[in-house]
Design a protein around this motif. Structure first.
Motif, PDB file in Angstrom:
ATOM      1  N   GLU A 424      72.184 -96.580 101.943  1.00  0.00           N
ATOM      2  CA  GLU A 424      71.866 -96.070 103.297  1.00  0.00           C
ATOM      3  C   GLU A 424      71.116 -97.035 103.946  1.00  0.00           C
ATOM      4  OE1 GLU A 424      68.811 -94.493  99.808  1.00  0.00           O
ATOM      5  OE2 GLU A 424      71.031 -94.720 100.102  1.00  0.00           O
ATOM      6  N   PRO A 425      71.173 -96.988 105.406  1.00  0.00           N
ATOM      7  CA  PRO A 425      70.397 -97.716 106.056  1.00  0.00           C
ATOM      8  C   PRO A 425      68.876 -97.599 105.894  1.00  0.00           C
ATOM      9  CG  PRO A 425      71.985 -96.590 107.534  1.00  0.00           C
ATOM     10  CD  PRO A 425      72.068 -96.110 106.260  1.00  0.00           C
ATOM     11  N   GLY A 426      68.234 -98.466 106.130  1.00  0.00           N
ATOM     12  CA  GLY A 426      66.542 -98.737 106.057  1.00  0.00           C
ATOM     13  C   GLY A 426      66.143 -99.866 105.179  1.00  0.00           C
ATOM     14  N   PRO A 427      64.878 -99.932 105.173  1.00  0.00           N
ATOM     15  CA  PRO A 427      64.397-101.148 104.420  1.00  0.00           C
ATOM     16  C   PRO A 427      64.524-101.178 103.024  1.00  0.00           C
ATOM     17  CG  PRO A 427      62.707 -99.426 105.066  1.00  0.00           C
ATOM     18  CD  PRO A 427      63.727 -99.108 105.816  1.00  0.00           C
ATOM     19  N   LEU A 428      64.281-102.175 102.231  1.00  0.00           N
ATOM     20  CA  LEU A 428      64.641-102.451 100.962  1.00  0.00           C
ATOM     21  C   LEU A 428      63.864-101.209 100.000  1.00  0.00           C
ATOM     22  CD1 LEU A 428      65.292-106.000 100.260  1.00  0.00           C
ATOM     23  CD2 LEU A 428      66.903-104.413 100.267  1.00  0.00           C
ATOM     24  N   ARG A 429      62.414-101.398 100.451  1.00  0.00           N
ATOM     25  CA  ARG A 429      61.469-100.618  99.810  1.00  0.00           C
ATOM     26  C   ARG A 429      61.938 -98.880  99.578  1.00  0.00           C
ATOM     27  NH1 ARG A 429      57.823-102.056 102.329  1.00  0.00           N
ATOM     28  NH2 ARG A 429      56.704-103.521 100.903  1.00  0.00           N
ATOM     29  N   SER A 430      62.499 -98.623 100.679  1.00  0.00           N
ATOM     30  CA  SER A 430      62.665 -97.070 100.415  1.00  0.00           C
ATOM     31  C   SER A 430      64.119 -96.969 100.115  1.00  0.00           C
ATOM     32  CB  SER A 430      62.848 -96.508 102.362  1.00  0.00           C
ATOM     33  OG  SER A 430      63.649 -97.162 102.820  1.00  0.00           O
ATOM     34  N   VAL A 431      65.067 -97.817 100.135  1.00  0.00           N
ATOM     35  CA  VAL A 431      66.292 -97.778  99.683  1.00  0.00           C
ATOM     36  C   VAL A 431      66.366 -98.010  97.873  1.00  0.00           C
ATOM     37  CG1 VAL A 431      68.597 -98.862  99.235  1.00  0.00           C
ATOM     38  CG2 VAL A 431      67.459 -98.495 101.343  1.00  0.00           C
ATOM     39  N   VAL A 432      65.561 -98.753  97.361  1.00  0.00           N
ATOM     40  CA  VAL A 432      65.263 -99.042  96.147  1.00  0.00           C
ATOM     41  C   VAL A 432      64.461 -97.718  95.258  1.00  0.00           C
ATOM     42  CG1 VAL A 432      64.214-100.392  94.276  1.00  0.00           C
ATOM     43  CG2 VAL A 432      65.788-101.558  96.064  1.00  0.00           C
ATOM     44  N   ALA A 438      54.288-101.713  91.390  1.00  0.00           N
ATOM     45  CA  ALA A 438      54.392-102.364  90.094  1.00  0.00           C
ATOM     46  C   ALA A 438      55.704-102.139  89.548  1.00  0.00           C
ATOM     47  CB  ALA A 438      53.266-102.113  89.302  1.00  0.00           C
ATOM     48  N   SER A 439      56.279-100.894  89.648  1.00  0.00           N
ATOM     49  CA  SER A 439      57.663-100.827  88.930  1.00  0.00           C
ATOM     50  C   SER A 439      58.693-101.226  89.771  1.00  0.00           C
ATOM     51  CB  SER A 439      57.850 -99.225  89.066  1.00  0.00           C
ATOM     52  OG  SER A 439      56.732 -98.565  88.210  1.00  0.00           O
ATOM     53  N   ARG A 440      58.616-101.499  91.068  1.00  0.00           N
ATOM     54  CA  ARG A 440      59.751-101.976  91.915  1.00  0.00           C
ATOM     55  C   ARG A 440      59.715-103.528  91.530  1.00  0.00           C
ATOM     56  NH1 ARG A 440      58.686 -98.235  95.945  1.00  0.00           N
ATOM     57  NH2 ARG A 440      56.825 -99.323  96.736  1.00  0.00           N
ATOM     58  N   ALA A 441      58.381-104.091  91.272  1.00  0.00           N
ATOM     59  CA  ALA A 441      58.255-105.551  90.936  1.00  0.00           C
ATOM     60  C   ALA A 441      59.103-105.629  89.772  1.00  0.00           C
ATOM     61  CB  ALA A 441      57.003-105.883  91.083  1.00  0.00           C
ATOM     62  N   ALA A 442      58.649-105.072  88.700  1.00  0.00           N
ATOM     63  CA  ALA A 442      59.167-105.085  87.460  1.00  0.00           C
ATOM     64  C   ALA A 442      60.783-104.874  87.491  1.00  0.00           C
ATOM     65  CB  ALA A 442      58.618-103.896  86.566  1.00  0.00           C
ATOM     66  N   ALA A 443      61.218-103.828  88.176  1.00  0.00           N
ATOM     67  CA  ALA A 443      62.657-103.894  88.100  1.00  0.00           C
ATOM     68  C   ALA A 443      63.397-105.077  88.890  1.00  0.00           C
ATOM     69  CB  ALA A 443      63.057-102.267  88.791  1.00  0.00           C
ATOM     70  N   ALA A 444      62.806-105.357  89.851  1.00  0.00           N
ATOM     71  CA  ALA A 444      63.302-106.723  90.651  1.00  0.00           C
ATOM     72  C   ALA A 444      63.272-107.875  89.807  1.00  0.00           C
ATOM     73  CB  ALA A 444      62.449-106.891  91.940  1.00  0.00           C
ATOM     74  N   ALA A 445      62.324-107.948  88.856  1.00  0.00           N
ATOM     75  CA  ALA A 445      62.312-109.254  87.931  1.00  0.00           C
ATOM     76  C   ALA A 445      63.436-109.081  87.031  1.00  0.00           C
ATOM     77  CB  ALA A 445      61.062-109.332  87.368  1.00  0.00           C
ATOM     78  N   LEU A 446      64.005-107.617  86.596  1.00  0.00           N
ATOM     79  CA  LEU A 446      64.878-107.480  85.650  1.00  0.00           C
ATOM     80  C   LEU A 446      66.157-107.948  86.253  1.00  0.00           C
ATOM     81  CD1 LEU A 446      65.736-106.622  83.021  1.00  0.00           C
ATOM     82  CD2 LEU A 446      65.630-104.210  83.739  1.00  0.00           C
ATOM     83  N   THR A 447      66.387-107.303  87.228  1.00  0.00           N
ATOM     84  CA  THR A 447      67.682-107.497  87.910  1.00  0.00           C
ATOM     85  C   THR A 447      67.985-108.790  88.848  1.00  0.00           C
ATOM     86  OG1 THR A 447      66.923-106.250  89.992  1.00  0.00           O
ATOM     87  CG2 THR A 447      68.000-104.912  88.075  1.00  0.00           C
ATOM     88  N   GLY A 448      66.879-109.558  89.019  1.00  0.00           N
ATOM     89  CA  GLY A 448      66.924-110.738  89.864  1.00  0.00           C
ATOM     90  C   GLY A 448      66.900-110.599  91.172  1.00  0.00           C
ATOM     91  N   LEU A 449      66.336-109.383  91.712  1.00  0.00           N
ATOM     92  CA  LEU A 449      66.143-109.039  92.938  1.00  0.00           C
ATOM     93  C   LEU A 449      65.138-109.622  93.674  1.00  0.00           C
ATOM     94  CD1 LEU A 449      67.173-107.431  95.466  1.00  0.00           C
ATOM     95  CD2 LEU A 449      65.841-105.513  94.569  1.00  0.00           C
ATOM     96  N   ASP A 450      64.189-110.296  92.591  1.00  0.00           N
ATOM     97  CA  ASP A 450      62.967-110.863  93.169  1.00  0.00           C
ATOM     98  C   ASP A 450      63.279-112.211  93.895  1.00  0.00           C
ATOM     99  OD1 ASP A 450      63.798-111.850  90.615  1.00  0.00           O
ATOM    100  OD2 ASP A 450      61.819-111.924  89.993  1.00  0.00           O
ATOM    101  N   VAL A 475      70.619-104.810  94.579  1.00  0.00           N
ATOM    102  CA  VAL A 475      69.871-103.720  95.278  1.00  0.00           C
ATOM    103  C   VAL A 475      70.287-102.514  94.550  1.00  0.00           C
ATOM    104  CG1 VAL A 475      69.092-102.482  97.290  1.00  0.00           C
ATOM    105  CG2 VAL A 475      69.229-105.010  97.342  1.00  0.00           C
ATOM    106  N   ALA A 476      71.532-102.200  94.352  1.00  0.00           N
ATOM    107  CA  ALA A 476      71.969-101.245  93.777  1.00  0.00           C
ATOM    108  C   ALA A 476      71.754-101.133  92.263  1.00  0.00           C
ATOM    109  CB  ALA A 476      73.400-101.058  93.951  1.00  0.00           C
ATOM    110  N   LEU A 477      71.567-102.040  91.624  1.00  0.00           N
ATOM    111  CA  LEU A 477      71.308-102.171  90.173  1.00  0.00           C
ATOM    112  C   LEU A 477      69.837-102.037  90.092  1.00  0.00           C
ATOM    113  CD1 LEU A 477      72.567-102.851  87.540  1.00  0.00           C
ATOM    114  CD2 LEU A 477      72.179-105.409  87.951  1.00  0.00           C
ATOM    115  N   THR A 478      68.936-102.414  90.900  1.00  0.00           N
ATOM    116  CA  THR A 478      67.410-102.112  90.684  1.00  0.00           C
ATOM    117  C   THR A 478      67.392-100.775  90.998  1.00  0.00           C
ATOM    118  OG1 THR A 478      67.162-104.439  91.674  1.00  0.00           O
ATOM    119  CG2 THR A 478      65.493-102.918  91.795  1.00  0.00           C
ATOM    120  N   ARG A 479      67.927-100.227  92.009  1.00  0.00           N
ATOM    121  CA  ARG A 479      67.845 -98.886  92.131  1.00  0.00           C
ATOM    122  C   ARG A 479      68.203 -97.968  90.993  1.00  0.00           C
ATOM    123  NH1 ARG A 479      70.501 -95.753  97.621  1.00  0.00           N
ATOM    124  NH2 ARG A 479      72.269 -96.743  96.347  1.00  0.00           N
TER     125      ARG A 479
END
Length: 547
Positions: A424-432, A438-450, A475-479
């Motif tokens: 859905e449209p929007g910034p990555l923070r709200s979409v993910v 901290a949880s977003r950063a850890a998930a992003a590091a796991l999926t390579g989104l970082d 992004v979808a994998l991180t979500r």
């Protein structure tokens, strides 16, 4: 479609208030039309017959100016609220069509209705605006102004009223004849537009494959032919609209002329006073004008009416019944398929499939393209009912058929990553999503989104629309990682990724399994199959086996 189809009021709530407002404004317009005619007749009659000067007829002229101003205000209000109501009603119909089409499921959309619904929900329903803005107000005026002015004329001069009553039916008769002539043209034009839209959507979806084989220019002739057919249908409708408008203009002109001749002869003979004659002469065109406008605006709204019929056909298609049993906790439930077969255009894909998706395990679906892997995913997700076999949720308390389970409760426990994820449209923070940074950063590091975020100047505030296909996949994998859903379904998660992206997906699958979450994979690459606890080969024609 009938002049005012009740289904429109049922499916578009904005149309209800608009119809009530239009009816009220129509009654007010009828009163203003009669008042304008009487004031004008009395003012002219005094000036011509009695020789009254401007001071004597000043109050009449002043009231006439007030009535004319009120008519202008009523017309402006009608136009303003008509556009608003049209926009809201079209939006409600569009939302209803899309939601209902989604509820009907992928099988219904795969029958060829999908591209047609896309064309209908985008361009097709926009043609309904002339119906609201032009046709419907004139229809209400025909039901209010025409009988009101005719009754006033009857009270002033029964001879003129008799002439009008005699010639008035000719207008709807000619309208009916023109309608018979144009019957089916709007439906044909809409069907051509839907075929053109479907062709374009299929072309865009398959363009990478066509370019790979050097066939990207092949469908151009077909698209051009459909475009020419739509242009010819549109021009044919416009041509008949102009001709029918000319016929109605000629008919109403001759009818008013008959009344005018009769009034003139009786004025000469002294059987009719000037004020009455002028009032009848001014009111006579108002009797025909709403009906004439209905006929003229009918063609402008016919495309929208045809689109509304198509929308009603979609909205009235029965939706598969939802279950009533509350969904169990999928963290301790096995999704079990036994003898599942689904008949598609390619045959039985899958055919008599047995599959167990046990909690805390990673199960991969393998097999040739077109064998039924994505169809199996649809069955597991409850989006598609199998033609044969059973789908059950087996837990500590027993087995529950998936068809009996409430979909909302079941889907809330599933994270689904399709081949082409829709964000859905929007910034990555709200979409993910995610509970905190901290949880977003850890998930992003796991999926390579970082790594993707490091190259984006706005970081988490970057809009999704600026991302590439591979970035959107991460992004979808991180979500999916941040989702608390116990069942994660990944349909070809490495389809748009390179070797580095593939390693990220493998690490993500291992992490999800380590968390005790259930993972269902659709995969072709051997590395992804090797990461699964169990691989089930799905193929058509009774070749589905497990190993």
């Amino acid at each position: 479609m009938r002049p005012l189809d009740p289904r429109l009021l049922r499916h578009a709530r904005a149309a209800r208030g608009y119809v009530a407002l239009t009816a009220s404004l129509g009654i007010l317009t009828a009163a203003l039309v009669v008042a304008q005619a009487l004031l004008l007749a009395h003012a002219l009659g005094r000036a011509v017959h009695d020789g009254a000067d401007l001071d004597a007829i000043g109050p009449l002229v002043a009231w006439l100016a007030v009535v004319v101003a009120l008519r202008a205000l009523v017309t402006a209000a009608q136009e303003r609220f008509a556009h608003r109501a049209a926009t809201r009603a079209v939006a409600e119909l569009r939302e209803g069509v899309v939601a209902h089409a989604a509820a009907l499921g992928p099988r219904w959309l795969a029958t060829g209705e999908g591209p047609g619904v896309a064309t209908l929900a985008t361009r097709g329903l926009d043609a309904l605006e002339p119906y609201f803005v032009r046709y419907l107000p004139q229809l209400v005026l025909a039901a209010t102004v025409t009988p009101a002015t005719l009754l006033v004329i009857l009270g002033l001069d029964w001879v003129s009223a008799a002439i009008l009553v005699a010639v008035l039916p000719l207008v709807p008769i000619f309208m009916w004849l023109v309608g018979r002539l144009t019957q089916g043209r709007s439906e044909q034009g809409l069907a051509t537009m839907r075929r053109l839209g479907a062709q374009m959507l299929d072309l865009l979806a398959g363009l990478p494959t066509l370019r790979a084989f050097g066939r990207e220019r092949g469908p151009a002739a077909r698209v051009q032919a459909l475009g020419d057919a739509h242009r010819r249908a549109t021009m044919g409708t416009l041509r008949i609209a102009f001709l029918s408008g000319m016929v109605l203009e000629l008919l109403t002109t001759l009818s008013v002329a008959l009344v005018a001749v009769g009034i003139g002869l009786r004025l000469v003979e002294g059987d009719l006073d000037l004020v009455t004659g002028l009032a009848v002469l001014v009111l006579a065109p108002e009797v025909f004008n709403p009906l004439r406008q209905v006929g003229a605006q009918f063609h402008a709204s016919s495309d929208g009416v045809a689109a509304a019929e198509q929308a009603f056909a979609v909205l009235e298609t029965p939706v598969p019944a939802d279950g009533t049993v509350p969904a169990p906790d999928l963290a301790g439930v096995t999704v079990r398929l036994r003898g599942v077969s689904v008949t598609t255009a390619a045959g039985r894909t899958p055919d008599r499939l047995d599959l167990d998706v046990a909690p805390g395990r990673a199960v991969a679906l393998a097999g040739p393209t077109g064998g039924g892997k994505s169809t199996t995913v649809d069955v597991v997700l409850g989006l598609l009912a199998p033609d044969e076999g059973t789908v059950e949720l087996v837990g500590p308390t027993g087995a529950t058929p998936l068809a009996d389970v409430a979909r909302a409760g079941y889907w809330s426990q599933v994270a689904w990553l399709p081949q082409r994820p829709v964000l859905e449209p929007g910034p990555l923070r709200s979409v993910v999503g995610g509970p905190d940074e901290a949880s977003r950063a850890a998930a992003a590091a796991l999926t390579g989104l970082d790594a993707v975020l490091a190259d984006l100047p706005d970081g988490w505030d970057t809009a999704v629309g600026r991302l590439s296909v591979g970035q959107r996949q991460r992004v979808a994998l991180t979500r999916a990682v941040l989702s608390p859903a116990p069942l994660v379904v990944l349909d070809e998660p490495t389809a748009h990724l390179d070797a580095a992206g593939e390693r990220v997906v493998l690490d993500t699958v291992r992490a999800l399994r380590a968390e005790g979450r259930t993972v269902l994979l659709v995969a072709h690459r051997q590395s992804l199959l090797a990461a699964a606890d169990e691989v089930v080969t799905v193929a058509p024609a009774r070749t589905a086996v497990a190993r």
